[in-house]
Design a protein around this motif. Sequence first.
Motif, PDB file in Angstrom:
ATOM      1  N   PHE A 137      38.076  44.853  39.347  1.00 21.65           N
ATOM      2  CA  PHE A 137      38.236  43.408  39.240  1.00 21.65           C
ATOM      3  C   PHE A 137      38.823  42.810  40.513  1.00 21.65           C
ATOM      4  O   PHE A 137      39.762  43.346  41.083  1.00 21.65           O
ATOM      5  CB  PHE A 137      39.129  43.077  38.050  1.00 21.65           C
ATOM      6  N   VAL A 138      38.270  41.691  40.950  1.00 29.09           N
ATOM      7  CA  VAL A 138      38.817  40.988  42.113  1.00 29.09           C
ATOM      8  C   VAL A 138      39.792  39.928  41.612  1.00 29.09           C
ATOM      9  O   VAL A 138      39.383  38.985  40.941  1.00 29.09           O
ATOM     10  CB  VAL A 138      37.694  40.306  42.914  1.00 29.09           C
ATOM     11  N   PRO A 139      41.078  40.082  41.893  1.00 24.77           N
ATOM     12  CA  PRO A 139      42.066  39.135  41.372  1.00 24.77           C
ATOM     13  C   PRO A 139      41.878  37.750  41.987  1.00 24.77           C
ATOM     14  O   PRO A 139      41.380  37.629  43.103  1.00 24.77           O
ATOM     15  CB  PRO A 139      43.409  39.725  41.802  1.00 24.77           C
ATOM     16  N   ASN A 180      25.148  30.924  39.444  1.00 22.44           N
ATOM     17  CA  ASN A 180      25.130  31.672  38.189  1.00 22.44           C
ATOM     18  C   ASN A 180      25.626  33.075  38.439  1.00 22.44           C
ATOM     19  O   ASN A 180      25.334  33.652  39.482  1.00 22.44           O
ATOM     20  CB  ASN A 180      23.688  31.809  37.672  1.00 22.44           C
ATOM     21  N   MET A 181      26.324  33.614  37.486  1.00 18.12           N
ATOM     22  CA  MET A 181      26.773  35.007  37.554  1.00 18.12           C
ATOM     23  C   MET A 181      27.811  35.252  38.637  1.00 18.12           C
ATOM     24  O   MET A 181      28.117  36.398  38.948  1.00 18.12           O
ATOM     25  CB  MET A 181      25.587  35.951  37.798  1.00 18.12           C
ATOM     26  N   SER A 182      28.363  34.180  39.204  1.00 19.98           N
ATOM     27  CA  SER A 182      29.339  34.426  40.271  1.00 19.98           C
ATOM     28  C   SER A 182      30.710  34.727  39.696  1.00 19.98           C
ATOM     29  O   SER A 182      31.541  35.357  40.341  1.00 19.98           O
ATOM     30  CB  SER A 182      29.412  33.217  41.199  1.00 19.98           C
ATOM     31  N   GLY A 183      30.965  34.288  38.468  1.00 20.48           N
ATOM     32  CA  GLY A 183      32.257  34.586  37.852  1.00 20.48           C
ATOM     33  C   GLY A 183      33.004  33.355  37.368  1.00 20.48           C
ATOM     34  O   GLY A 183      34.207  33.423  37.113  1.00 20.48           O
ATOM     35  N   LYS A 184      32.317  32.247  37.212  1.00 22.39           N
ATOM     36  CA  LYS A 184      32.990  31.017  36.777  1.00 22.39           C
ATOM     37  C   LYS A 184      33.589  31.164  35.374  1.00 22.39           C
ATOM     38  O   LYS A 184      34.754  30.863  35.157  1.00 22.39           O
ATOM     39  CB  LYS A 184      31.999  29.833  36.795  1.00 22.39           C
ATOM     40  N   SER A 185      32.762  31.625  34.458  1.00 20.53           N
ATOM     41  CA  SER A 185      33.254  31.749  33.071  1.00 20.53           C
ATOM     42  C   SER A 185      34.418  32.715  32.998  1.00 20.53           C
ATOM     43  O   SER A 185      35.405  32.474  32.299  1.00 20.53           O
ATOM     44  CB  SER A 185      32.174  32.293  32.149  1.00 20.53           C
ATOM     45  N   THR A 186      34.263  33.817  33.700  1.00 22.69           N
ATOM     46  CA  THR A 186      35.317  34.822  33.677  1.00 22.69           C
ATOM     47  C   THR A 186      36.633  34.221  34.163  1.00 22.69           C
ATOM     48  O   THR A 186      37.689  34.421  33.563  1.00 22.69           O
ATOM     49  CB  THR A 186      34.918  36.019  34.559  1.00 22.69           C
ATOM     50  N   TYR A 187      36.541  33.463  35.229  1.00 18.27           N
ATOM     51  CA  TYR A 187      37.720  32.839  35.825  1.00 18.27           C
ATOM     52  C   TYR A 187      38.394  31.894  34.830  1.00 18.27           C
ATOM     53  O   TYR A 187      39.618  31.894  34.670  1.00 18.27           O
ATOM     54  CB  TYR A 187      37.278  32.072  37.073  1.00 18.27           C
ATOM     55  N   LEU A 247      31.267  37.472  45.799  1.00 17.21           N
ATOM     56  CA  LEU A 247      32.568  37.931  46.276  1.00 17.21           C
ATOM     57  C   LEU A 247      33.626  37.891  45.181  1.00 17.21           C
ATOM     58  O   LEU A 247      34.671  38.506  45.296  1.00 17.21           O
ATOM     59  CB  LEU A 247      33.022  37.074  47.462  1.00 17.21           C
ATOM     60  N   ARG A 248      33.355  37.099  44.137  1.00 19.80           N
ATOM     61  CA  ARG A 248      34.286  36.955  43.004  1.00 19.80           C
ATOM     62  C   ARG A 248      35.600  36.304  43.396  1.00 19.80           C
ATOM     63  O   ARG A 248      36.568  36.390  42.652  1.00 19.80           O
ATOM     64  CB  ARG A 248      34.611  38.306  42.352  1.00 19.80           C
ATOM     65  N   THR A 249      35.644  35.724  44.588  1.00 18.21           N
ATOM     66  CA  THR A 249      36.884  35.105  45.017  1.00 18.21           C
ATOM     67  C   THR A 249      36.788  33.604  44.812  1.00 18.21           C
ATOM     68  O   THR A 249      35.805  32.995  45.197  1.00 18.21           O
ATOM     69  CB  THR A 249      37.122  35.362  46.515  1.00 18.21           C
TER      70      THR A 249
HETATM   71  P1  ADP Z   1      29.187  32.732  35.668  1.00 18.58           P
HETATM   72  O1  ADP Z   1      29.997  32.074  34.625  1.00 18.58           O
HETATM   73  O2  ADP Z   1      29.468  32.156  37.017  1.00 18.58           O
HETATM   74  O3  ADP Z   1      27.719  32.755  35.387  1.00 18.58           O
HETATM   75  P2  ADP Z   1      30.430  35.180  34.787  1.00 18.58           P
HETATM   76  O4  ADP Z   1      31.841  34.721  34.680  1.00 18.58           O
HETATM   77  O5  ADP Z   1      29.656  35.329  33.548  1.00 18.58           O
HETATM   78  O6  ADP Z   1      29.617  34.249  35.794  1.00 18.58           O
HETATM   79  O7  ADP Z   1      30.505  36.540  35.566  1.00 18.58           O
HETATM   80  C1  ADP Z   1      29.381  37.267  35.909  1.00 18.58           C
HETATM   81  C2  ADP Z   1      29.719  38.724  36.035  1.00 18.58           C
HETATM   82  O8  ADP Z   1      30.659  38.953  37.064  1.00 18.58           O
HETATM   83  C3  ADP Z   1      30.336  39.297  34.786  1.00 18.58           C
HETATM   84  O9  ADP Z   1      29.680  40.485  34.485  1.00 18.58           O
HETATM   85  C4  ADP Z   1      31.770  39.585  35.134  1.00 18.58           C
HETATM   86  O10 ADP Z   1      32.223  40.740  34.518  1.00 18.58           O
HETATM   87  C5  ADP Z   1      31.748  39.736  36.630  1.00 18.58           C
HETATM   88  N1  ADP Z   1      32.977  39.194  37.222  1.00 18.58           N
HETATM   89  C6  ADP Z   1      33.393  37.928  37.095  1.00 18.58           C
HETATM   90  N2  ADP Z   1      34.546  37.728  37.759  1.00 18.58           N
HETATM   91  C7  ADP Z   1      34.854  38.900  38.340  1.00 18.58           C
HETATM   92  C8  ADP Z   1      35.948  39.354  39.178  1.00 18.58           C
HETATM   93  N3  ADP Z   1      36.922  38.511  39.545  1.00 18.58           N
HETATM   94  N4  ADP Z   1      35.944  40.624  39.575  1.00 18.58           N
HETATM   95  C9  ADP Z   1      34.957  41.456  39.197  1.00 18.58           C
HETATM   96  N5  ADP Z   1      33.923  41.103  38.423  1.00 18.58           N
HETATM   97  C10 ADP Z   1      33.863  39.852  37.972  1.00 18.58           C
END
Ligand code: ADP
Length: 929
Positions: free
Chosen positions: A612-614, A632-639, A775-777
């Motif tokens: 995981f990238v903090p 898309n898929m960059s990590g917005k939802s996760t963040y 980059l997940r940053t």
């Molecule tokens: P988005 O909402 O931008 O479409 P997601 O949040 O669904 O993207 O994230 C896409 C993928 O990236 C997921 O599989 C998630 O596990 C991974 N991911 C998201 N944030 C990070 C992070 N900070 N470090 C590592 N992987 C991450």
Amino acid sequence: MPTGIVGEFLELKTETDADVLAMQCGDFYEFFADDAELVADELDLTVSQKSSHGSSYPMAGVPLTELTPYLRALVERGYRVAVADQYETDDGGHAREIVRVVTPGTLLETSDDDARYLATVVAGGDDDGRTGDETMSGEPVSGEGTQPIGVAFADVTTGRFLVTELDGWEDLRAELYRFDPAEVVPGPTLRNNDAFLETVREDLTGTLSVFDAEAFAPGRAAHAVRDQFGASIADSVGLDSQPATRAAGAALAYVDETGAGVLASMTRLTGYAAADHVELDATTQRNLELTETMRGETTGSLLEAIDHTVTAAGGRLLREWLTRPKRDREALERRLDAVDALAGATLERDRITTILEDAYDLERLAARTTSGSAGARALVSIRDTLGLLPELVDAVEETSLSTTPVADVLARPDYDGAQALREALEDALADDPPKTKTEGGLLCRGYDPELDELIERHEAAREWIDTLAEREKQAHGLTHVTVDRNKTDGYYIQVGKSVADEVPAHYREIKTLKNSKRFVTDELAEHEREVLRVEEARAELEYELFEALRERVAESATLVQDVGRALARLDALTSLATHAASEDWTRPTLTDSRELAVTAGRHPVVEQTTDFVPNDLRLDTDRGFLIVTGPNMSGKSTYMRQAALIQLLAQAGSFVPAREAHIGLVDGIYTRVGALDELAQGRSTFMVEMQELSNILHSATADSLVILDEVGRGTATYDGIAIAWAATEYLHNEVRARTLFATHYHELTALSDHLPRVANVHVAVDERDGDVTFLRTVRDGPTDRSYGVHVADLAGVPAPVVDRADHVLDRLREEKAIEARGGTADGETTQAVFDLSTGSFATGADDTRTGNGESTADTTDSETRASDDSAADSDDSTADSDVVDPAAQAVLEELTDLDLKETPPVELISLVDAWQDRVTENMETTHEG
Ligand code: ADP
């Protein structure tokens, strides 16, 4: 109507509204007719046919002693099962009556460790329990102007009994979702409320049951509550809410009515106010995947990720902490202090865990003693678990933990009382009693003199018999002699055939077998009588003593539950500490300011399976609204989920996955995210999206955290942007909630220039040679482009389409009209212009709105040739929109001036007819020219 046994069954069936009836017939419980088919289907029983007076009926049965597992299986599948027992009538015949009805919410013998709630729900305002109820409609209702709703949750397996009053529909949904009751019993008016019923069916797995309206009547309910908990307690928990009292009373009545004798396990009434907890609406609980994922699996949920509890009760409590985060800062600090202390004390923590591993579920065991279903083994479990208390106290008091709140947890229950009870059990119970209650061997020597004497006589008599074979061999020179007992013959001496003729004369033969003969003697018969006599007396007395002992434990049920809760709390705290220590989590600094500042935060679940990238996050009074962009898929939802989960964990009293976190407490967490499951439910996605948005805008306050993952996506672009835009303004200006808003509407990022508390952040990507690396940053500022087209490119959409899409996008951004390119029926290229200002294809090709005089068909489009039959201009140099056909113009003016109301329909028709002629005529002339 059939007569005989089947008739009796069907007759009894009419007396109950249970789904299934199990009726005792001798050594079996039998199901007949439809019930037999149903049970056979559900439980894989064999159906046979029962003939009754010329007709034949399906029949299925289970042995008396095996009813419980079948009952459990049926009830856990949602059926309500009535049990009718057989009794002897005065004239020596048999009759049967229903002795209990087992329902999903009152099942004591559950097969898992989860809490099992019965919920009763009463809508306020229907005081006499009969009037209509206008408060609940299909529409989401805001807090204002709605009638209160009373809810009671009873878990008969642990004796938990919670009561509250709620403000409206959404709160009710949230609360029902949180407790996920196995059975819901609505009050008299709610049972006819479609919206309520729909919610229960959609959101919950539980069964809906109907119950006597009288039980919900205010006077009767209040009486039931006072009867159960005592007048003073009923008052002191703030049960001045009538709907809450009615719900509580009805729950008690319902439990009583099922006849399982579990009412006594409910020893304490816990009233709570919704304001004690962080608001988490049902959607948010689901979106954040607290206890199960959106697909309904436990794996991948927050609870599963952080649960290290070793007891069932500890697991239940941890779940409760996560689903009902607190607002009380002092209480949270206390919990955090305990977690902190345990996290830093590895050895002590290990020791506590090891001790707790031996603990049984005291809450449940207590409930079983009060219901009378506890056997000797249950009491042994209570004894042994109470015995862990001193060990735990040692593990805490003798160490660095002694001055921490961990010690307070164990100090709560009455230690001396618990030890006295344990000693009483130790003095009474045999070390390893049998499972059955009636065969003796439950109690140990020295507990009761009378019993001791019986045991001695029993054993002496047995001893005489046990050594008899040896004595007979010696005395009569016999070989092959054994002494045994069975049901039909009683005790006997068995002699091998070869020596059977040598037995002494006083042997009386009772049976000849293939290789042996059986005999009795007067002496043996006498001893047999003694053994049986003593055996019976012993079992009887022992069972009597055992019941008294169980009664004594039942009287201490509250104490047993207290110890159980202390152990559960210790287990849950230790679990949080273990996770914090192993995953390198940090104690959050709780504050009263409106901030959420996280350094190097991680997603608690995703970090377990990913490198995981903090990321950092800063929300505060100057920067309360973040617009999150990125491909898309960059990590917005996760963040964003990560932000919500960190907030939630902190308010559950847990450490958080971050290097540092300053967390201002919130009153509610609201989310609106993707519509995966709604699609599956066939609901209109956009409608649902808007309902959720509506609920957030109504409910969130300046002290809430709001997570919006795309708003307006389910509709036309312009509608979508407009709604997202207006919602942003409203949240920013009026609600002032801390908000994270991920959007693919790049346009919204411009809002940060105009709204002071709005800031942009984006998830960075690295783009080289046409490849995107995530980059997940998360960085400040908006993305420099929108990535939708880019994704299309990555996905292999043909280059001309991608190029054209890029171009259209640019035009849209510049708010210019775009022409639609296309082919006519004869294959020629045509061109019509889409005017963004009117949202339609315009007759004039140029975008007059921009006022810059730029031609719509710019140079890149000039290779596209417009044909003559275009509805737009006939000229291939794309037209000058100022040139409007004068005839058409005249028609338009007449149309505009026409007073519709004053013109009779017949005249209208002829007018339209004339206009049509003028316009067509004119078009034809233009063509010919
Ligand atoms: P988005 O909402 O931008 O479409 P997601 O949040 O669904 O993207 O994230 C896409 C993928 O990236 C997921 O599989 C998630 O596990 C991974 N991911 C998201 N944030 C990070 C992070 N900070 N470090 C590592 N992987 C991450």
